[in-house]
Design a protein around this motif. Sequence first.
Motif, PDB file in Angstrom:
ATOM      1  N   UNK A 215       0.848  -1.189   0.000  1.00  0.00           N
ATOM      2  CA  UNK A 215       0.000   0.000   0.000  1.00  0.00           C
ATOM      3  C   UNK A 215       0.880   1.235   0.000  1.00  0.00           C
ATOM      4  N   UNK A 216       0.571   2.167  -0.894  1.00  0.00           N
ATOM      5  CA  UNK A 216       1.313   3.414  -0.978  1.00  0.00           C
ATOM      6  C   UNK A 216       0.395   4.605  -0.762  1.00  0.00           C
TER       7      UNK A 216
ATOM      8  N   UNK B 212      -4.104  17.025   0.364  1.00  0.00           N
ATOM      9  CA  UNK B 212      -4.777  16.140  -0.577  1.00  0.00           C
ATOM     10  C   UNK B 212      -4.054  14.800  -0.532  1.00  0.00           C
ATOM     11  N   UNK B 213      -4.807  13.721  -0.301  1.00  0.00           N
ATOM     12  CA  UNK B 213      -4.222  12.391  -0.103  1.00  0.00           C
ATOM     13  C   UNK B 213      -4.671  11.438  -1.196  1.00  0.00           C
ATOM     14  N   UNK B 214      -3.732  10.625  -1.673  1.00  0.00           N
ATOM     15  CA  UNK B 214      -4.041   9.528  -2.596  1.00  0.00           C
ATOM     16  C   UNK B 214      -3.466   8.239  -2.029  1.00  0.00           C
ATOM     17  N   UNK B 215      -4.214   7.149  -2.173  1.00  0.00           N
ATOM     18  CA  UNK B 215      -3.767   5.840  -1.701  1.00  0.00           C
ATOM     19  C   UNK B 215      -3.891   4.828  -2.834  1.00  0.00           C
ATOM     20  N   UNK B 216      -2.905   3.963  -2.955  1.00  0.00           N
ATOM     21  CA  UNK B 216      -2.898   2.908  -3.975  1.00  0.00           C
ATOM     22  C   UNK B 216      -2.530   1.597  -3.308  1.00  0.00           C
ATOM     23  N   UNK B 217      -3.258   0.545  -3.623  1.00  0.00           N
ATOM     24  CA  UNK B 217      -2.922  -0.811  -3.175  1.00  0.00           C
ATOM     25  C   UNK B 217      -2.448  -1.607  -4.388  1.00  0.00           C
ATOM     26  N   UNK B 218      -1.363  -2.312  -4.213  1.00  0.00           N
ATOM     27  CA  UNK B 218      -0.762  -3.090  -5.296  1.00  0.00           C
ATOM     28  C   UNK B 218      -0.630  -4.539  -4.841  1.00  0.00           C
ATOM     29  N   UNK B 219      -1.261  -5.442  -5.573  1.00  0.00           N
ATOM     30  CA  UNK B 219      -1.168  -6.866  -5.283  1.00  0.00           C
ATOM     31  C   UNK B 219      -0.436  -7.541  -6.432  1.00  0.00           C
ATOM     32  N   UNK B 220       0.666  -8.188  -6.128  1.00  0.00           N
ATOM     33  CA  UNK B 220       1.458  -8.886  -7.140  1.00  0.00           C
ATOM     34  C   UNK B 220       1.532 -10.352  -6.742  1.00  0.00           C
TER      35      UNK B 220
END
Length: 288
Positions: A200-201, A213-221
């Motif tokens: 999670x970033x 201002x916030x942004x969140x990204x989840x990355x599943x590999x």
Amino acid sequence: MTSTGSVTASWLRPIPPGAAPHLVRAGHLGHAGRRLGDLVQGRPPGVTGSQWSAAGRASLDLVVCAAGTGLPRFAVRFTAPAPDGSPARRAERLTDAVCAAVGLPLLRVESPTLGGTEQVRRFVEYVLDARAYTDGTDPDSGDAVGFRDIIGRLPDGRRGPVNDLGALARAEAVEAYVAGRIADPILRGLHVRWTDGPAEGWAWAEVRPGHCLLERVRLTARGLDCGVDPGRLAEDLAVVALGERLRDLGGNAPALLERAELRGRVRALAARRDSFDGGFAFDHLCAD
């Protein structure tokens, strides 16, 4: 050599050579808009008929195949975030299970902002370049520089990590600060990698004094080595998403977080350190 995740030829169906690829890169072809069911030869073992019917309809943004054989090597899917327990989250888990059953690594990016066709294509090109670089690097060499840490000239003329996906957004944030459109020129962030789960970033910018201002990204590999640490990659993607939002400040009034609330969220996340695989890395919030 980096792991590609084993491809089970008995279950995966090659994409015919006559199909026009959306991407050609590093010995791979990328085909857009494929359904999972189109890639699989029959229902895999351990998957019920209803599960297969539902998962087979899942749309994959890009399927990356070996150029020589057309066999899928991995797939990429961009989705909007979904709450735990929701039908969308259950559908994603089902897609994961079917991909695992047929030996197809799935790379999923969850973001409310990212997901356009060109963003997907550029992201996959980045992963292929990172994997190719890692394949050509001796992991036992103490002098080896990771793909993300290669230094060169940045878009704003400074020197820095040229393979930071967020480099352009960081340069544009400085320009926005100079123009008086945001309160702080520095885009800050953090990343974590959940044990047996996604990376999670987070990325944020102070747009108004004391408001971010916030942004969140989840990355599943799953079953795929991206060539870059998944946590750092997720954070870089969050910076890319933040850059997209900052470009549109004039048209839409974004929902901003008070800095104190953001601090609280970061502290709450840090308190869950026992759930992290590989630690908790973040840039400090700006001082009061």
